[in-house]
Design a protein around this motif. Structure first.
Motif, PDB file in Angstrom:
ATOM      1  N   GLU A  59       0.859  -1.179   0.000  1.00 43.08           N
ATOM      2  CA  GLU A  59       0.000   0.000   0.000  1.00 43.08           C
ATOM      3  C   GLU A  59       0.897   1.230   0.000  1.00 43.08           C
ATOM      4  OE1 GLU A  59      -3.340   2.124   2.857  1.00 43.08           O
ATOM      5  OE2 GLU A  59      -3.195  -0.074   2.839  1.00 43.08           O
ATOM      6  N   VAL A  60       0.812   2.028  -1.037  1.00 42.34           N
ATOM      7  CA  VAL A  60       1.726   3.152  -1.220  1.00 42.34           C
ATOM      8  C   VAL A  60       0.952   4.464  -1.258  1.00 42.34           C
ATOM      9  CG1 VAL A  60       3.470   4.208  -2.712  1.00 42.34           C
ATOM     10  CG2 VAL A  60       3.346   1.713  -2.515  1.00 42.34           C
ATOM     11  N   ILE A  61       1.427   5.434  -0.462  1.00 41.60           N
ATOM     12  CA  ILE A  61       0.934   6.799  -0.554  1.00 41.60           C
ATOM     13  C   ILE A  61       2.053   7.654  -1.146  1.00 41.60           C
ATOM     14  CG2 ILE A  61       0.199   8.858   0.690  1.00 41.60           C
ATOM     15  CD1 ILE A  61      -1.064   7.109   2.784  1.00 41.60           C
ATOM     16  N   SER A  62       1.777   8.267  -2.270  1.00 43.25           N
ATOM     17  CA  SER A  62       2.728   9.186  -2.885  1.00 43.25           C
ATOM     18  C   SER A  62       2.468  10.582  -2.340  1.00 43.25           C
ATOM     19  CB  SER A  62       2.566   9.171  -4.410  1.00 43.25           C
ATOM     20  OG  SER A  62       3.402  10.127  -5.013  1.00 43.25           O
ATOM     21  N   VAL A  63       3.498  11.207  -1.774  1.00 46.81           N
ATOM     22  CA  VAL A  63       3.364  12.520  -1.150  1.00 46.81           C
ATOM     23  C   VAL A  63       3.963  13.571  -2.083  1.00 46.81           C
ATOM     24  CG1 VAL A  63       3.851  13.930   0.875  1.00 46.81           C
ATOM     25  CG2 VAL A  63       3.599  11.438   1.129  1.00 46.81           C
ATOM     26  N   SER A  64       3.126  14.437  -2.602  1.00 47.16           N
ATOM     27  CA  SER A  64       3.603  15.515  -3.465  1.00 47.16           C
ATOM     28  C   SER A  64       3.597  16.825  -2.702  1.00 47.16           C
ATOM     29  CB  SER A  64       2.736  15.621  -4.719  1.00 47.16           C
ATOM     30  OG  SER A  64       1.390  15.880  -4.381  1.00 47.16           O
ATOM     31  N   LEU A  82       1.618   9.364  10.394  1.00 49.95           N
ATOM     32  CA  LEU A  82       1.476   8.337   9.367  1.00 49.95           C
ATOM     33  C   LEU A  82       2.516   7.235   9.492  1.00 49.95           C
ATOM     34  CD1 LEU A  82       0.651  10.584   6.264  1.00 49.95           C
ATOM     35  CD2 LEU A  82      -0.841   8.849   7.275  1.00 49.95           C
ATOM     36  N   VAL A  83       3.755   7.559   9.952  1.00 49.57           N
ATOM     37  CA  VAL A  83       4.796   6.525  10.004  1.00 49.57           C
ATOM     38  C   VAL A  83       4.532   5.486  11.093  1.00 49.57           C
ATOM     39  CG1 VAL A  83       6.595   7.953   8.988  1.00 49.57           C
ATOM     40  CG2 VAL A  83       6.351   7.883  11.479  1.00 49.57           C
ATOM     41  N   HIS A  84       3.574   5.728  11.944  1.00 44.28           N
ATOM     42  CA  HIS A  84       3.186   4.665  12.884  1.00 44.28           C
ATOM     43  C   HIS A  84       2.536   3.512  12.142  1.00 44.28           C
ATOM     44  CE1 HIS A  84       3.981   6.714  16.730  1.00 44.28           C
ATOM     45  NE2 HIS A  84       3.738   7.820  16.050  1.00 44.28           N
ATOM     46  N   GLU A  85       1.919   3.841  11.011  1.00 45.87           N
ATOM     47  CA  GLU A  85       1.246   2.822  10.202  1.00 45.87           C
ATOM     48  C   GLU A  85       2.001   2.548   8.902  1.00 45.87           C
ATOM     49  OE1 GLU A  85      -3.130   1.998   8.161  1.00 45.87           O
ATOM     50  OE2 GLU A  85      -2.775   3.805   9.348  1.00 45.87           O
ATOM     51  N   LEU A  95      12.344  10.119  12.657  1.00 44.29           N
ATOM     52  CA  LEU A  95      11.139   9.315  12.451  1.00 44.29           C
ATOM     53  C   LEU A  95      11.211   7.949  13.122  1.00 44.29           C
ATOM     54  CD1 LEU A  95      10.112  10.131   8.762  1.00 44.29           C
ATOM     55  CD2 LEU A  95       9.306  11.140  10.896  1.00 44.29           C
ATOM     56  N   LYS A  96      12.407   7.423  13.330  1.00 43.85           N
ATOM     57  CA  LYS A  96      12.471   6.114  13.993  1.00 43.85           C
ATOM     58  C   LYS A  96      12.104   6.217  15.464  1.00 43.85           C
ATOM     59  CE  LYS A  96      17.308   5.499  15.444  1.00 43.85           C
ATOM     60  NZ  LYS A  96      18.494   4.635  15.288  1.00 43.85           N
ATOM     61  N   LYS A  97      12.119   7.435  16.018  1.00 47.71           N
ATOM     62  CA  LYS A  97      11.626   7.614  17.385  1.00 47.71           C
ATOM     63  C   LYS A  97      10.118   7.407  17.436  1.00 47.71           C
ATOM     64  CE  LYS A  97      15.297  10.928  18.498  1.00 47.71           C
ATOM     65  NZ  LYS A  97      15.603  12.360  18.783  1.00 47.71           N
ATOM     66  N   GLU A  98       9.453   7.699  16.330  1.00 50.01           N
ATOM     67  CA  GLU A  98       8.014   7.454  16.228  1.00 50.01           C
ATOM     68  C   GLU A  98       7.723   5.984  15.987  1.00 50.01           C
ATOM     69  OE1 GLU A  98       5.846   9.911  16.693  1.00 50.01           O
ATOM     70  OE2 GLU A  98       7.439  11.413  16.879  1.00 50.01           O
ATOM     71  N   ILE A 151      -7.179  10.641   3.662  1.00 52.34           N
ATOM     72  CA  ILE A 151      -6.120  10.027   4.467  1.00 52.34           C
ATOM     73  C   ILE A 151      -5.807  10.860   5.701  1.00 52.34           C
ATOM     74  CG2 ILE A 151      -3.650   9.468   4.459  1.00 52.34           C
ATOM     75  CD1 ILE A 151      -4.034   8.484   1.566  1.00 52.34           C
ATOM     76  N   LEU A 152      -5.694  12.171   5.544  1.00 54.89           N
ATOM     77  CA  LEU A 152      -5.380  13.005   6.704  1.00 54.89           C
ATOM     78  C   LEU A 152      -6.575  13.122   7.641  1.00 54.89           C
ATOM     79  CD1 LEU A 152      -3.192  15.844   5.156  1.00 54.89           C
ATOM     80  CD2 LEU A 152      -2.499  13.665   6.145  1.00 54.89           C
TER      81      LEU A 152
END
Length: 391
Positions: A28-33, A83-86, A109-112, A375-376
């Motif tokens: 599952e990919v979200i492209s962030v522009s 989002l990086v939690h998921e 982000l790895k702290k999350e 998504i947000l």
């Protein structure tokens, strides 16, 4: 790759290609522009009317969702951290240090999410004297030694590959392989990690045959004598010849049995033992040029379809797409248009072939930012907040 969730911050070709390959395989990919930062891939005609984006973008965004975030705003950074939690794999393609300045680097982000896999794709990697240098595909090919390996008889004329060697092979493919390896490691250890992909590193293996010899002997073979004899470099039996209809045929019978078949098919049985390759290779080249000028490409293709001589026609892209081999391998599938699933377009397919978990072509790309609100909103952002951080 179902169950893997990827945030893709990349543009152009390397990162989007990698995430598309994984999306085809179930990720599952979200492209962030980013607003005000158009992707150059969207400038390649033709434009898909139903989507308002280029055919190239419709391909690279296949099977993905898309959101728009202004990463210079704190609220957008906060959204990514949620989002990086998921979405526990991140792909980015900025220069070294850019994501850190935004507060979205791996260490942050790895702290999350300690299990985060974070892949950075750059020209030269995260260290070395060229790490911050702005270059493109042609420069990586030049520095890697590969450009000089494409020289012909005239050493003053260099061939420039009209395809994206470093972007695709060094970037997109290497990122895909590296991420899959990191996922496998995480499956065993439950640990995420940082993935450093250099497009330059990725194309060094294209010089592997010559490079192995140079590294072992510290000598560079002048004029490629050893490789010319074997036919790998500039040999008359490893070349391209023009046909009578101004098209081309590729010739590559390196093995003696295939070279013998070539000579027999060309009515040159006296050379079938291969001795001409050592006695007078340039005379052989002259004869081959003359011979292949006697018939059309289609006529030669028909003749060599009946024998194994490693001789094949040179196709353009449209001929490739229509070829029986490409069709048989299902490499130009019909893909439903994202906003009108009743319609579809042909796209280049995924080269990964798995018997138990084949790729799926669910839909083309959506217009940039299409899923931002959904998504947000799902992670707690109000409509006003979404509007603010997506502009």
């Amino acid at each position: 790759m179902s169950g893997l969730k990827i945030l893709d911050f990349s543009t152009l070709l390397p990162g989007p290609l990698a995430t598309m390959l994984m999306a085809d395989l179930g990720a599952e990919v979200i492209s962030v522009s980013a607003p005000g930062r158009p992707d150059l891939m969207n400038g390649y005609p033709p434009i898909i009317d139903e989507l308002g984006i280029s055919a190239t973008s419709a391909w690279l965004g296949r099977n993905k969702k898309t959101i728009c975030l202004n990463l210079k705003k704190p609220g957008a950074v906060a959204a990514v951290k949620k989002l990086v939690h998921e979405y526990d794999i991140v792909v980015e393609q900025f220069r070294p240090g850019a994501m850190k300045r935004l507060g979205l680097d791996y260490e942050t982000l790895k702290k999350e999410n300690p299990a985060l896999i974070y892949c950075s794709i750059t020209g030269y990697g995260q260290n070395g004297p060229l790490m911050m240098r702005a270059d493109h595909d042609i420069n990586y090919v030049a520095l890697s030694g590969n450009m000089l390996m494409m020289d012909r008889e005239d050493p003053q004329t260099l061939s420039i590959p009209n395809f994206h060697l470093a972007d695709i092979a060094g970037g997109g493919y290497m990122a895909t392989i590296s991420i899959i390896a990191a996922v496998q490691y995480r499956e065993r250890t439950r640990k995420g990690q940082y993935v450093d992909v250099s497009m330059f590193d990725g194309i060094l293996p294209f010089a592997c045959v010559e490079g192995a010899g140079v590294l072992a002997s510290r000598k560079y073979p002048k004029g490629w004598e050893n490789l010319t004899v074997s036919g790998i470099r500039n040999g008359p039996h490893y070349d391209v010849y023009e046909t009578s209809d101004q098209k081309y045929i590729s010739v590559g019978p390196l093995e003696p049995k295939f070279f013998a078949n070539l000579c027999i098919a060309l009515e040159l049985p006296e050379w079938a033992d291969g001795s001409i390759l050592h006695q007078d290779p340039e005379h052989l080249r002259i004869v081959l040029r003359k011979k292949f000028k006697e018939r059309t490409r289609a006529e030669w293709a028909e003749i060599f379809s009946k024998t194994e001589a490693c001789v094949e026609p040179v196709y353009d892209v449209s001929e490739m797409c229509a070829s029986e081999q490409v069709v048989a391998r299902k490499m130009t599938p019909q893909v439903p248009i994202a906003l009108d699933r009743e319609k579809s377009i042909e796209q280049i397919g995924n080269p990964v072939k798995l018997s138990e978990s084949p790729v799926e072509y669910r839909h083309t790309a959506y217009p940039s930012g299409y899923h931002t609100r959904d998504i947000l909103g799902a992670i707690g952002f109000s409509n006003q907040e979404i509007q603010d951080i997506s502009q």
